[in-house]
Structure formats: C-alpha cells, structure tokens
Design an enzyme around this catalytic site. Structure first.
Site, short mmCIF file in Angstrom:
data_model
loop_
_atom_site.label_atom_id
_atom_site.label_comp_id
_atom_site.label_asym_id
_atom_site.label_seq_id
_atom_site.Cartn_x
_atom_site.Cartn_y
_atom_site.Cartn_z
N GLY A 108 -5.78 7.38 8.67
CA GLY A 108 -6.27 6.66 7.52
C GLY A 108 -7.00 5.54 7.71
N ARG A 109 -7.14 4.46 6.66
CA ARG A 109 -7.71 3.11 6.92
C ARG A 109 -7.04 2.51 8.05
NH1 ARG A 109 -6.24 3.50 1.80
NH2 ARG A 109 -7.81 3.86 0.02
N HIS B 216 9.10 -6.28 10.10
CA HIS B 216 8.06 -5.75 9.01
C HIS B 216 7.09 -6.84 8.39
CE1 HIS B 216 7.52 -2.66 5.74
NE2 HIS B 216 6.41 -3.06 5.98
N VAL C 174 0.94 -1.21 0.13
CA VAL C 174 -0.08 0.13 0.17
C VAL C 174 0.93 1.26 0.13
CG1 VAL C 174 -0.32 -0.13 2.47
CG2 VAL C 174 -2.05 1.06 1.01
N GLY C 175 2.11 1.01 0.50
CA GLY C 175 3.10 2.39 0.80
C GLY C 175 3.70 2.20 -0.64
N GLY D 241 3.62 -6.66 9.34
CA GLY D 241 2.37 -5.96 9.40
C GLY D 241 1.21 -6.67 8.64
N SER D 242 1.43 -6.92 7.39
CA SER D 242 0.38 -7.50 6.27
C SER D 242 0.61 -8.91 6.30
CB SER D 242 0.42 -6.85 4.99
OG SER D 242 1.74 -6.99 4.50
N ARG E 215 6.46 3.14 8.46
CA ARG E 215 7.83 3.04 7.93
C ARG E 215 8.98 3.58 8.79
NH1 ARG E 215 5.60 0.47 4.72
NH2 ARG E 215 5.31 0.60 2.66
C1 GLV Z 1 3.63 -2.58 3.79
O1 GLV Z 1 4.40 -2.06 4.37
C2 GLV Z 1 2.76 -1.79 2.64
O2 GLV Z 1 2.95 -0.88 2.28
O3 GLV Z 1 2.09 -2.75 2.04
#
Ligand code: GLV
Length: 323
Positions: free
Chosen positions: A157-158, A287, A78-79, A289-290, A239
């Site tokens: 945000g989301r 890292h 997403v980033g 998260g997802s 980040r």
């Molecule tokens: C993970 O850090 C992303 O931006 O999806």
C-alpha cells in the site's frame, strides 16, 4: 444554527482543537491519558460526532450508548481495526481517517527500525551506557548488511511502497505479497510479486505493511516463521495482531529467525516483563511510526476536518469506504 455536540477523547494540538471548541459544544477529554471507558460511554450519549484515537474501541456498545444522533466517527489514525466497521455501516455513521499524511514518516521509521535491528544499534548504545563497551573486537556486535539483500514486503500500500522507494538506494531486491498483484505500484518501486511462501523463503528481511483484518490476524504464526531463513530479520510497523507473539518468541529463541524489530505489539503498551522484551535480538519501539511533530499535527488537524465536515453535513475530506 445550533452547535453540534462532539466528544474528543484526548488532548490535541491547538491547531486541531481550536476549530472544534469554536464551532461545537465539545466534551473534551483534555488529558494525555486515555479517556476512561465508562466516561466515554456517558459522554457520547446524544453526541453528533466522535473524535477518537486508535486506543478507543468503537463497537456496538459505544454506538448504542451514543444513540441515533451520532453521524461521524473521526479517528486520528490511518488504521481503523479498533472500529467495528459493520456496526457503523448498519447505523449509516461515517468514518474518517488520516491516510496520506503519515506515509513517508512511517516508512522512515520502518527503515530506521530495520537498520537498528540489522546493525544491533540498541545493543551498542546499551554497551556504551552500561560501561560494558570492550576494546575493539573483530566480531563484536556484527550485524547484517542491507545492501544487496532481498527484502520481502507484506503489503504494497502507500507505506509499503514508500518504504520500497527508500530502499532503492540500498540496491536491494524487493519482493512483495498481498491479496492481489499491484503492477503499477510495483513497477514504480521496482518490486516483484511473490506468493507469501516464496517471499518468506527468499527474503533476508520481511517487513509487514498490511492492515490488521480477519485475513491478516496472526498471519505470522510458528509455521510462517519456520518458512523464513534462520538469518532473516522480521520487521513489523503495522499492527501487533498480525503476529502470534508466542510463536515469534519461540522463533527468536530457537534461531528459526535471527532478529525482529517491532514498532507495534499486542497489547500496547507491552508490559516490561513480557518475554519478548528480554531478548537482545528483539528491538521494540513504542508505536512511534508516525511520531514526528509535523505529521502528528497534520493527522490531528485532518481528523478535525473530518469531524467538522461530518457534523456539518459536508463530505468528509478523507472517508473510509464502508460498503
Ligand atoms: C497508526 O498506527 C495509524 O494507524 O495511524
């Protein structure tokens, strides 16, 4: 119709790579390790589309190497701070990313990290594994409560909003800050806007959910940490570049804040001999998260859909507004 040429920079789940291999001439880096930059620069020449990860820097050098054929960059994230948006804009290249599908998963990880840091879970598991678990002691490994605390969100945000929603069950007071107020989202999750200084001064937990850009780079400096409570816990799942890591180290060692939980660092991977790694009051995750099977698969497939739409001349299902 002749097939488009695309570059795919990492090994992908079958559901994501199969349609690409069927419909395109793919230069596929079928490896778990990042593509070598010099190889990427060679492979991208004459390509119509690029499927990349956040580990690839997409800049003028790469776009020049690609040449005028390149129509779309699809990033499995997403980033997109690894992408030079101005460089894409001036060449009229589309950018696709993966918003939406990782929101809840990343918010869950932020919550897990907050709990792990507040309640000192890694110190506890380490004591068990290393045979240093003493008999029950009144004040051993005492952490901090979440319930009844004030949580300050930097970014609503989301993901920030999903995190706030999840915190609803803890009875926290939730503050948020950002470039502008978001009354609707704030009302929905019960958050109150505060200028950043107020948020830093009043929060027991400060959780970062903003993108990395020129406004947020090194936002968490020594000055910011000094404004926080000495009992505060800092959580970052956005980040690493949002934080001045030397300042964070000093703040943790000097007791300007109590603890930090980081899912993101700069660089990544963070070397094991980095000073932050040595601190018991700093919980560092790699890292993730997802990183659930379902979410990473959705992200990979959504990136494929963006790539194929871009090379086939259709609107991208998820495109970044480059204007
Ligand atoms: C993970 O850090 C992303 O931006 O999806």
């Amino acid at each position: 119709m002749s097939k488009s040429t695309v570059v795919v920079t990492r090994q992908l789940p079958q559901a994501a790579i199969e349609p690409i291999l069927e419909r395109c001439n793919a230069r596929y880096w079928d490896s778990e390790e990042p593509i070598v930059r010099s190889t990427l620069l060679e492979w991208v020449e004459g390509a119509d589309g690029l499927y990349c990860l956040l580990t690839e820097t997409v800049d003028d050098e790469l776009l020049d190497a690609a040449g005028p054929s390149l129509r779309v960059v699809a990033t499995m994230s997403v980033g997109y701070d690894h992408v030079d948006v101005a460089a894409l804009r001036k060449r009229e290249i589309l950018l696709g990313n993966t918003p939406g599908v990782l929101t809840e998963t990343t918010a869950e990880l932020a919550l897990a990290l907050l709990l792990a840091t507040a309640r000192r879970l890694p110190e506890g598991t380490h004591a068990v594994q290393s045979g240093t678990w003493p008999s029950w002691r009144p004040m051993w490994l005492t952490g901090r409560d979440i319930h009844g605390s004030t949580v300050g969100l930097v970014g609503l945000g989301r993901i920030g909003a999903a995190f706030a929603r999840m915190l609803g069950g803890f009875g926290c007071r939730i503050l948020y800050t950002g470039p502008r107020e978001k009354p609707e989202a704030a009302r929905e999750v019960g958050a109150t806007f505060a200028p950043i200084d107020t948020l830093l001064q009043e929060s027991d937990y400060v959780a970062v959910h903003c993108p990395l850009n020129d406004q947020t780079r090194s936002l968490f400096s020594g000055e910011a940490f000094r404004k926080m409570k000495p009992t505060a816990v800092f959580i970052n799942t956005s980040r690493g570049g949002v934080v001045d890591q030397e300042a964070l180290y000093d703040a943790l060692v000097q007791g300007e804040i109590a603890a930090a939980g980081l899912d993101v660092t700069d660089p990544e991977p963070l070397p094991a001999d980095h000073p932050l790694v040595s601190l018991d009051n700093c919980v560092i995750l790699p890292h993730i998260g997802s990183a659930t099977i379902a979410t990473r698969t959705k992200m990979a497939v959504m990136t494929t859909e963006n790539l194929l739409a871009g090379v086939e001349g259709r609107p991208l299902p998820n495109s970044v507004d480059l204007s």
